[in-house]
Design an enzyme around this catalytic site. Structure first.
Site, short mmCIF file in Angstrom:
data_model
loop_
_atom_site.label_atom_id
_atom_site.label_comp_id
_atom_site.label_asym_id
_atom_site.label_seq_id
_atom_site.Cartn_x
_atom_site.Cartn_y
_atom_site.Cartn_z
CG ASP A 17 -2.06 0.97 1.10
OD1 ASP A 17 -2.41 1.34 -0.04
OD2 ASP A 17 -2.60 1.38 2.15
CG HIS A 34 -0.65 2.08 -9.23
ND1 HIS A 34 -0.77 1.77 -7.90
CD2 HIS A 34 -1.77 2.80 -9.54
CE1 HIS A 34 -1.92 2.25 -7.43
NE2 HIS A 34 -2.53 2.89 -8.41
CG LEU A 128 9.89 -16.59 -4.07
CD1 LEU A 128 10.03 -16.55 -2.54
CD2 LEU A 128 10.11 -15.18 -4.62
#
Ligand code: IPE
Ligand code: IPE
Ligand code: MG
Length: 252
Positions: A17, A34, A128
């Site tokens: 956020d 973004h 991962l």
């Protein structure tokens, strides 16, 4: 005395956020924030690999984010498509296995095909597990899991729900980080975060760097994870992290 945690949590989840505020502070359009957020995420993936974290789950777009201004929503959709073509080759080369988690039906067919291709192309990777939650909501996840069980005539139990949830392929998050200073979950992993350690960082997501991740890990290591027991019980049993992990693992 706190039970010693492993050097790194097995599964880290992040509510990324603060992109909008990062941009607004610089008099830039929110979408520029973004874009910076995607760069921050690439660095974070590398930092997780470097630290031996096994699973990273990030909140990229919530069920509620459709309510944003249409130009921001379309900017985010374009950024998803762009990031797929730009980022997937290096993720693939780095041993990252991608999963997209969320309701795909509302995404364009082209993007849906891109997500499926990225998942297939990285499916042999093992370094991962990287879950990207897009058009995801914790309530959506619980409802879709319950519906799946109803449709197949199964009883609703904690175990069957675990298996029907969108993150059934990984154990629950050990550490849940939210950047951007807000102290809320915002419909992220409502089911899976039952026993996650929470860490809130004031850093805006584009500014969240490896040092901030290390700080979150250090805080995690100082926590005592009791899973309902008492401190004395943990210490007398010489409770190891493996035991704590085992309790937190989904039933096989
Ligand atoms: C998080 O950053 C990214 C998404 C929700 C897509 P925000 O866009 O919510 O950033 P702030 O909270 O407005 O600063
Ligand atoms: C949560 O952030 C969703 C993502 C990071 C993708 P929001 O910015 O949408 O959350 P609220 O609206 O402040 O709770
Ligand atoms: Mg926000």
């Amino acid at each position: 005395m706190a039970t010693t945690q492993p050097i790194v949590p097995h599964h880290v989840a992040i509510v990324m956020d603060g992109n909008g505020r990062w941009a607004t502070k610089r008099f830039l359009p929110r979408v520029a924030g973004h874009k910076q957020g995607v760069d921050s995420l690439s660095r974070c993936v590398q930092a997780c690999i470097d630290r031996g974290i096994a699973v990273l789950t990030v909140f990229a777009f919530s069920s509620e984010n459709w309510n944003r201004p249409s130009e921001e929503v379309s900017g985010l959709m374009e950024l998803l498509a762009l990031s797929l073509s730009r980022e997937v080759p290096s993720l693939k080369a780095n041993g990252v296995r991608l999963h997209f988690v969320g309701d795909r039906q509302r995404l364009s067919e082209k993007v849906q095909a891109g997500l499926a291709q990225a998942e297939l192309g990285t499916s042999a990777n093992q370094r991962l597990v990287f879950n990207v939650c897009f058009n995801y909501g914790g309530r959506w996840d619980i409802a879709q899991a319950a519906q799946k069980l109803v449709d197949s005539g199964q009883a609703i139990t904690e175990m069957s729900m675990d298996r029907a949830m969108a993150l059934a392929h990984v154990p629950d998050p050990d550490l849940l980080i939210r950047t951007g200073g807000e102290l809320r979950i915002s419909n992220f992993l409502l089911w899976q975060a039952a026993y996650s350690e929470l860490h809130f960082s004031d850093k805006l997501w584009p500014d969240f760097d490896a040092a901030a991740l290390d700080e979150a890990i250090a805080v995690f290591r100082s926590r005592e994870r009791r899973f309902g027991k008492t401190s004395a019980q943990l210490n007398s049993q010489g409770n190891t992290q493996q035991e704590a992990d085992a309790q937190n693992m989904k039933a096989a």
